[in-house]
Design a protein around this motif. Structure first.
Motif, PDB file in Angstrom:
ATOM      1  N   LEU A 240       0.813  -1.217   0.000  1.00  0.00           N
ATOM      2  CA  LEU A 240       0.000   0.000   0.000  1.00  0.00           C
ATOM      3  C   LEU A 240       0.847   1.268   0.000  1.00  0.00           C
ATOM      4  O   LEU A 240       0.322   2.356  -0.217  1.00  0.00           O
ATOM      5  N   MET A 241       2.160   1.135   0.227  1.00  0.00           N
ATOM      6  CA  MET A 241       3.071   2.267   0.089  1.00  0.00           C
ATOM      7  C   MET A 241       3.590   2.390  -1.345  1.00  0.00           C
ATOM      8  O   MET A 241       4.396   3.267  -1.646  1.00  0.00           O
ATOM      9  N   ASN A 242       3.154   1.492  -2.197  1.00  0.00           N
ATOM     10  CA  ASN A 242       3.455   1.560  -3.633  1.00  0.00           C
ATOM     11  C   ASN A 242       2.144   1.333  -4.375  1.00  0.00           C
ATOM     12  O   ASN A 242       2.036   0.506  -5.291  1.00  0.00           O
ATOM     13  N   TYR A 243       1.142   2.081  -3.962  1.00  0.00           N
ATOM     14  CA  TYR A 243      -0.252   1.811  -4.301  1.00  0.00           C
ATOM     15  C   TYR A 243      -0.508   1.748  -5.810  1.00  0.00           C
ATOM     16  O   TYR A 243      -1.009   0.744  -6.330  1.00  0.00           O
ATOM     17  N   ASN A 244      -0.171   2.818  -6.522  1.00  0.00           N
ATOM     18  CA  ASN A 244      -0.526   2.889  -7.940  1.00  0.00           C
ATOM     19  C   ASN A 244       0.147   1.797  -8.756  1.00  0.00           C
ATOM     20  O   ASN A 244      -0.481   1.159  -9.615  1.00  0.00           O
ATOM     21  N   ASN A 245       1.420   1.562  -8.495  1.00  0.00           N
ATOM     22  CA  ASN A 245       2.149   0.559  -9.270  1.00  0.00           C
ATOM     23  C   ASN A 245       1.660  -0.852  -8.975  1.00  0.00           C
ATOM     24  O   ASN A 245       1.587  -1.692  -9.878  1.00  0.00           O
ATOM     25  N   VAL A 246       1.323  -1.129  -7.717  1.00  0.00           N
ATOM     26  CA  VAL A 246       0.809  -2.450  -7.365  1.00  0.00           C
ATOM     27  C   VAL A 246      -0.527  -2.706  -8.061  1.00  0.00           C
ATOM     28  O   VAL A 246      -0.750  -3.769  -8.641  1.00  0.00           O
ATOM     29  N   LEU A 247      -1.422  -1.711  -8.033  1.00  0.00           N
ATOM     30  CA  LEU A 247      -2.721  -1.904  -8.681  1.00  0.00           C
ATOM     31  C   LEU A 247      -2.593  -2.028 -10.200  1.00  0.00           C
ATOM     32  O   LEU A 247      -3.316  -2.816 -10.826  1.00  0.00           O
ATOM     33  N   LYS A 248      -1.655  -1.280 -10.784  1.00  0.00           N
ATOM     34  CA  LYS A 248      -1.434  -1.418 -12.227  1.00  0.00           C
ATOM     35  C   LYS A 248      -0.900  -2.803 -12.568  1.00  0.00           C
ATOM     36  O   LYS A 248      -1.270  -3.383 -13.593  1.00  0.00           O
ATOM     37  N   SER A 249      -0.036  -3.337 -11.713  1.00  0.00           N
ATOM     38  CA  SER A 249       0.488  -4.687 -11.970  1.00  0.00           C
ATOM     39  C   SER A 249      -0.634  -5.718 -11.893  1.00  0.00           C
ATOM     40  O   SER A 249      -0.674  -6.669 -12.689  1.00  0.00           O
ATOM     41  N   ILE A 250      -1.548  -5.542 -10.946  1.00  0.00           N
ATOM     42  CA  ILE A 250      -2.672  -6.478 -10.824  1.00  0.00           C
ATOM     43  C   ILE A 250      -3.601  -6.367 -12.030  1.00  0.00           C
ATOM     44  O   ILE A 250      -4.142  -7.370 -12.513  1.00  0.00           O
ATOM     45  N   GLU A 251      -3.773  -5.144 -12.552  1.00  0.00           N
ATOM     46  CA  GLU A 251      -4.564  -4.971 -13.778  1.00  0.00           C
ATOM     47  C   GLU A 251      -3.967  -5.784 -14.923  1.00  0.00           C
ATOM     48  O   GLU A 251      -4.696  -6.423 -15.692  1.00  0.00           O
ATOM     49  N   LYS A 252      -2.646  -5.765 -15.043  1.00  0.00           N
ATOM     50  CA  LYS A 252      -1.978  -6.518 -16.102  1.00  0.00           C
ATOM     51  C   LYS A 252      -2.088  -8.024 -15.860  1.00  0.00           C
ATOM     52  O   LYS A 252      -2.302  -8.805 -16.782  1.00  0.00           O
ATOM     53  N   ILE A 253      -1.931  -8.430 -14.611  1.00  0.00           N
ATOM     54  CA  ILE A 253      -1.981  -9.855 -14.271  1.00  0.00           C
ATOM     55  C   ILE A 253      -3.369 -10.434 -14.538  1.00  0.00           C
ATOM     56  O   ILE A 253      -3.504 -11.560 -15.014  1.00  0.00           O
ATOM     57  N   THR A 254      -4.409  -9.657 -14.253  1.00  0.00           N
ATOM     58  CA  THR A 254      -5.776 -10.153 -14.397  1.00  0.00           C
ATOM     59  C   THR A 254      -6.404  -9.812 -15.751  1.00  0.00           C
ATOM     60  O   THR A 254      -7.434 -10.390 -16.102  1.00  0.00           O
ATOM     61  N   GLY A 255      -5.810  -8.900 -16.512  1.00  0.00           N
ATOM     62  CA  GLY A 255      -6.401  -8.447 -17.771  1.00  0.00           C
ATOM     63  C   GLY A 255      -6.326  -9.489 -18.875  1.00  0.00           C
ATOM     64  O   GLY A 255      -5.436 -10.343 -18.894  1.00  0.00           O
ATOM     65  N   GLU A 256      -7.262  -9.401 -19.802  1.00  0.00           N
ATOM     66  CA  GLU A 256      -7.280 -10.327 -20.938  1.00  0.00           C
ATOM     67  C   GLU A 256      -6.050 -10.155 -21.819  1.00  0.00           C
ATOM     68  O   GLU A 256      -5.619 -11.101 -22.476  1.00  0.00           O
ATOM     69  N   ASP A 257      -5.490  -8.946 -21.863  1.00  0.00           N
ATOM     70  CA  ASP A 257      -4.290  -8.722 -22.669  1.00  0.00           C
ATOM     71  C   ASP A 257      -3.014  -8.950 -21.862  1.00  0.00           C
ATOM     72  O   ASP A 257      -1.915  -8.625 -22.300  1.00  0.00           O
ATOM     73  N   GLY A 258      -3.187  -9.549 -20.652  1.00  0.00           N
ATOM     74  CA  GLY A 258      -2.050  -9.927 -19.821  1.00  0.00           C
ATOM     75  C   GLY A 258      -2.102 -11.418 -19.537  1.00  0.00           C
ATOM     76  O   GLY A 258      -2.172 -12.234 -20.452  1.00  0.00           O
ATOM     77  N   LEU A 259      -2.120 -11.785 -18.253  1.00  0.00           N
ATOM     78  CA  LEU A 259      -2.134 -13.200 -17.892  1.00  0.00           C
ATOM     79  C   LEU A 259      -3.533 -13.770 -17.733  1.00  0.00           C
ATOM     80  O   LEU A 259      -3.718 -14.990 -17.724  1.00  0.00           O
ATOM     81  N   GLY A 260      -4.525 -12.890 -17.584  1.00  0.00           N
ATOM     82  CA  GLY A 260      -5.907 -13.355 -17.472  1.00  0.00           C
ATOM     83  C   GLY A 260      -6.196 -14.154 -16.216  1.00  0.00           C
ATOM     84  O   GLY A 260      -7.125 -14.963 -16.172  1.00  0.00           O
ATOM     85  N   MET A 261      -5.444 -13.916 -15.160  1.00  0.00           N
ATOM     86  CA  MET A 261      -5.654 -14.656 -13.903  1.00  0.00           C
ATOM     87  C   MET A 261      -6.826 -14.064 -13.134  1.00  0.00           C
ATOM     88  O   MET A 261      -7.037 -12.847 -13.128  1.00  0.00           O
ATOM     89  N   SER A 262      -7.585 -14.903 -12.470  1.00  0.00           N
ATOM     90  CA  SER A 262      -8.720 -14.431 -11.683  1.00  0.00           C
ATOM     91  C   SER A 262      -8.238 -13.605 -10.488  1.00  0.00           C
ATOM     92  O   SER A 262      -7.345 -14.041  -9.750  1.00  0.00           O
ATOM     93  N   PRO A 263      -8.816 -12.423 -10.265  1.00  0.00           N
ATOM     94  CA  PRO A 263      -8.416 -11.607  -9.109  1.00  0.00           C
ATOM     95  C   PRO A 263      -8.712 -12.295  -7.779  1.00  0.00           C
ATOM     96  O   PRO A 263      -8.090 -11.985  -6.761  1.00  0.00           O
ATOM     97  N   LYS A 264      -9.638 -13.248  -7.778  1.00  0.00           N
ATOM     98  CA  LYS A 264      -9.958 -13.972  -6.549  1.00  0.00           C
ATOM     99  C   LYS A 264      -8.790 -14.846  -6.091  1.00  0.00           C
ATOM    100  O   LYS A 264      -8.782 -15.308  -4.952  1.00  0.00           O
ATOM    101  N   ARG A 265      -7.817 -15.061  -6.980  1.00  0.00           N
ATOM    102  CA  ARG A 265      -6.652 -15.863  -6.637  1.00  0.00           C
ATOM    103  C   ARG A 265      -5.463 -14.991  -6.187  1.00  0.00           C
ATOM    104  O   ARG A 265      -4.353 -15.482  -6.058  1.00  0.00           O
TER     105      ARG A 265
END
Length: 362
Positions: free
Chosen positions: A183-208
């Motif tokens: 949470l001290m690197n808030y924006n970058n962490v959330l952007k990384s999760i967007e990429k990890i869960t996005g269809e144009d990224g890894l497409g992983m379920s956010p529930k995992r």
């Protein structure tokens, strides 16, 4: 003389590299615009973006469906600041710890944790840490910088490849429990999760995916407002302010009353229960009063408790509590209908367990 020439070459290479733009800092639309502004087709941006994120290309030369001229053009103007697994250590229990070298020479650590049914990536979000937990090896390192979204994403890619290679299954879960306070690197962490869960990224379920915080109330509320689909864990370790401040000194600025308010806000906004991570130490938080206060804390919102085995960092102040104390916690929590799991550490023989990540090889 030869060493002097080599140093000059390295210096010039560094200067030239710094003039190039990190291509993964661009969005897909920005890449499309860049190509059209330079006389190419917009779809070229789609191709390059897919290579960068979905296929995890390490260099422009990997982009085989892009023309040689275009690859040369990209090489001239951009750089891919890809990570490199500089050292990999395998535990007797199958756990893998990576020393991850970043483009600027700094190092973080990440861990692959296997079980019979799944594999979990434990990733870092900062070089060092912004907080000062007394029992954590990472806290002994000063925070040097935040990781970029692509540097977090690359850790996941590398661990997924290791999971497939050594355990014959794809990566199933991700926890932000490595080096740093997410949470001290808030924006970058959330952007990384967007990429990890996005269809144009890894497409992983956010529930995992689980983000673990030591408790930054303002940012916990902001996270709730942003409507995350992933899970939240709180590194708690004591529900008594005085004791928590002794082992987690930043608690003086972020007391438990503020954390409770943030947790209530989180649950009101998301409807999602929180996991409390809790280590029990001998002579620190192993009394009936400690258990009683934890039970009260657990009544704030729906939750579950993970009691975690302590992993030594060679500090005589901290010693694993007795099995009797652990059983006292477990039985009292269950008696109050609170879900509790007692977790055994993995990777202790390679200093890969929770709280042990400290770049010892450096």
């Amino acid at each position: 003389m030869q060493d002097h020439v080599i140093l000059q070459c390295v210096f010039l290479y560094t200067i030239l590299k710094e003039k190039k733009k990190d291509i993964r800092s661009l969005t897909k639309d920005q890449l499309r615009d860049y190509f059209t502004e330079n006389g190419d087709k917009a779809f070229r941006g789609n191709q390059v973006y897919e290579w960068l994120w979905k296929k995890g290309a390490h260099s422009f030369g990997d982009m085989t469906n892009v023309s040689k001229d275009t690859r040369a053009f990209l090489e001239e103007h951009f750089v891919i600041n890809h990570i490199r697994v500089d050292d990999m250590r395998r535990s007797e229990d199958g756990t893998i710890k990576n020393a991850v070298k970043l483009h600027d020479g700094l190092t973080v650590e990440s861990v692959l944790i296997p079980t019979a049914t799944r594999t979990t990536a434990c990733v870092s979000s900062q070089v060092g840490c912004s907080l000062n937990c007394e029992f954590c090896a990472t806290a002994r390192l000063k925070r040097m910088r935040n990781l970029q979204p692509d540097e977090i994403y690359d850790q996941v890619i590398a661990i997924d490849q290791q999971s497939r290679l050594y355990h014959n299954i794809p990566l199933s879960n991700i926890v932000f429990m490595g080096m740093g306070e997410p949470l001290m690197n808030y924006n970058n962490v959330l952007k990384s999760i967007e990429k990890i869960t996005g269809e144009d990224g890894l497409g992983m379920s956010p529930k995992r995916i689980t983000l673990s915080t030591s408790g930054v109330p303002k940012m916990m509320k902001k996270l709730a407002d942003d409507g995350p689909k992933f899970n939240l864990a709180l590194s708690l370790h004591s529900a008594i302010d005085e004791k928590r401040t002794k082992i987690m000194p930043f608690n003086e600025q972020f007391p438990l009353s503020d954390i409770k308010d943030a947790l209530k806000y989180w649950y009101d906004q998301t409807g999602t229960k929180v996991t409390y991570e809790y280590v029990v130490w001998k002579g620190i938080n192993d009394t009936e009063e400690d258990v009683h206060e934890l039970v009260k804390f657990c009544k704030v919102i729906p939750c579950k408790v993970n009691i975690i085995e302590y992993n030594s960092i060679d500090d005589p102040r901290f010693e694993q509590a007795s099995p009797k104390a652990i059983e006292m916690y477990r039985s009292q929590l269950e008696r109050n209908r609170i879900v509790v799991n007692v977790r055994r550490s993995r990777g202790k023989d390679i200093d890969a367990a929770c709280g042990q990540l400290a770049n010892k090889q450096q």
